[in-house]
Design an enzyme around this catalytic site. Structure first.
Site, PDB file in Angstrom:
ATOM      1  N   SER A  62       0.835  -1.196   0.000  1.00  0.00           N
ATOM      2  CA  SER A  62       0.000   0.000   0.000  1.00  0.00           C
ATOM      3  C   SER A  62       0.875   1.254   0.000  1.00  0.00           C
ATOM      4  O   SER A  62       1.681   1.445  -0.908  1.00  0.00           O
ATOM      5  CB  SER A  62      -0.964  -0.050   1.197  1.00  0.00           C
ATOM      6  OG  SER A  62      -2.009   0.865   1.065  1.00  0.00           O
TER       7      SER A  62
ATOM      8  N   GLU B 133      -2.099  14.441  12.493  1.00  0.00           N
ATOM      9  CA  GLU B 133      -2.267  15.795  11.961  1.00  0.00           C
ATOM     10  C   GLU B 133      -1.675  15.921  10.556  1.00  0.00           C
ATOM     11  O   GLU B 133      -2.332  16.412   9.624  1.00  0.00           O
ATOM     12  CB  GLU B 133      -1.615  16.814  12.898  1.00  0.00           C
ATOM     13  CG  GLU B 133      -1.764  18.251  12.423  1.00  0.00           C
ATOM     14  CD  GLU B 133      -1.160  19.249  13.392  1.00  0.00           C
ATOM     15  OE1 GLU B 133      -1.120  20.444  13.036  1.00  0.00           O
ATOM     16  OE2 GLU B 133      -0.727  18.844  14.485  1.00  0.00           O
TER      17      GLU B 133
ATOM     18  N   HIS C  47      -7.345  -6.050   0.369  1.00  0.00           N
ATOM     19  CA  HIS C  47      -6.207  -5.134   0.298  1.00  0.00           C
ATOM     20  C   HIS C  47      -5.049  -5.571   1.196  1.00  0.00           C
ATOM     21  O   HIS C  47      -3.893  -5.457   0.823  1.00  0.00           O
ATOM     22  CB  HIS C  47      -6.669  -3.730   0.677  1.00  0.00           C
ATOM     23  CG  HIS C  47      -5.593  -2.693   0.613  1.00  0.00           C
ATOM     24  ND1 HIS C  47      -4.834  -2.468  -0.512  1.00  0.00           N
ATOM     25  CD2 HIS C  47      -5.138  -1.799   1.552  1.00  0.00           C
ATOM     26  CE1 HIS C  47      -3.964  -1.498  -0.280  1.00  0.00           C
ATOM     27  NE2 HIS C  47      -4.125  -1.083   0.958  1.00  0.00           N
TER      28      HIS C  47
END
Length: 247
Positions: free
Chosen positions: A69, A164, A227
């Site tokens: 990924s 963040e 996945h």
């Protein structure tokens, strides 16, 4: 052999696979920047992340680089920018293309950021609080691997993943840095391109992009696999990987 995890993962996610290979190979499990025990830079940039991974690689010989990924994208960028460091490349269920940023990941980030850590005394509390936002127990357990006890944190817990920056830079993470790589030659080493049969991260429409950057790629689809193919069907993943390695 060097293993790179996906978004919200850690190097230890590869432990089971690595143990099966350790008798014949030296194995390195990497925490990508913004994850695990690695530093938190001010932004996410594929070339910078690739350079930071290169700094962890052994100098004595090129490696077999395995990435899933997000880790697969980092591995591809690394192989293109630093081909002399990569003998072979394994790309697991990702393609060198732009993906829509509005997949499931923004919801996971929001769920983790909204989790009230002051209500967490033990890990089971976090599991219960996260369940409404992330009902899939497998995904929920995977995300909660990033939660650790932290005596320095006000709530006594903190996230090991840089929520963040990953939230802000998710469009970058979802993209492929084609413009930055425009002048870079294709990687001419052997490439194993693995696809989950029930995943849409690798599609026939993406073959041209993979062939452009990695002309010696061989695509193998693992049937009945999503996945997270290396954790869903580790035995099959390992068998295909060993064949590629010649073990």
């Amino acid at each position: 052999m060097v293993f790179l995890h996906g978004l919200f993962g850690q190097g230890k996610n590869w432990t089971g696979i690595a143990k099966q290979l350790a008798e014949r190979h030296r194995v390195l499990l990497v925490d990508l920047p913004h994850h695990g025990r690695s530093p938190w830079p001010e932004r996410f940039d594929f070339a910078e992340v690739a350079a930071q991974v290169v700094a962890t690689l052994p100098d004595d010989e090129p490696v077999t680089l395995v990435g899933h990924s997000l880790g697969g994208k980092v591995a591809m960028v690394l192989a293109l920018l630093h081909p002399e460091r990569v003998a072979r490349l394994v790309v697991a269920d990702i393609s060198p293309v732009d993906y829509e940023a509005s997949r499931e990941f923004p919801g996971y980030i929001e769920a983790m950021r909204d989790l009230d850590l002051t209500q967490v005394e033990r890990r089971a509390d976090a599991e219960r609080l996260l369940e409404p936002a992330v009902p899939d127990p497998v995904v929920r357990s995977f995300l909660l691997q990033n939660l650790r006890r932290d005596a320095a944190a006000p709530a006594g817990w903190s996230w090991q993943v840089n929520l963040e920056v990953l939230d802000r830079d998710l469009p970058v993470i979802s993209s492929w840095p084609a413009d930055e790589l425009a002048a870079v030659a294709p990687y001419d080493g052997p490439v194993l391109w693995l696809a989950g049969g029930r995943s849409d991260y690798v599609r026939p429409a993406y073959d041209a992009a993979m062939d452009r950057w990695f002309p010696r790629n061989r695509k193998v689809t693992l049937k009945d696999t999503g996945h997270w193919l290396h954790s869903e069907r580790p035995e099959l993943f390992l068998e295909v990987l060993k064949r590629f390695l010649g073990d």
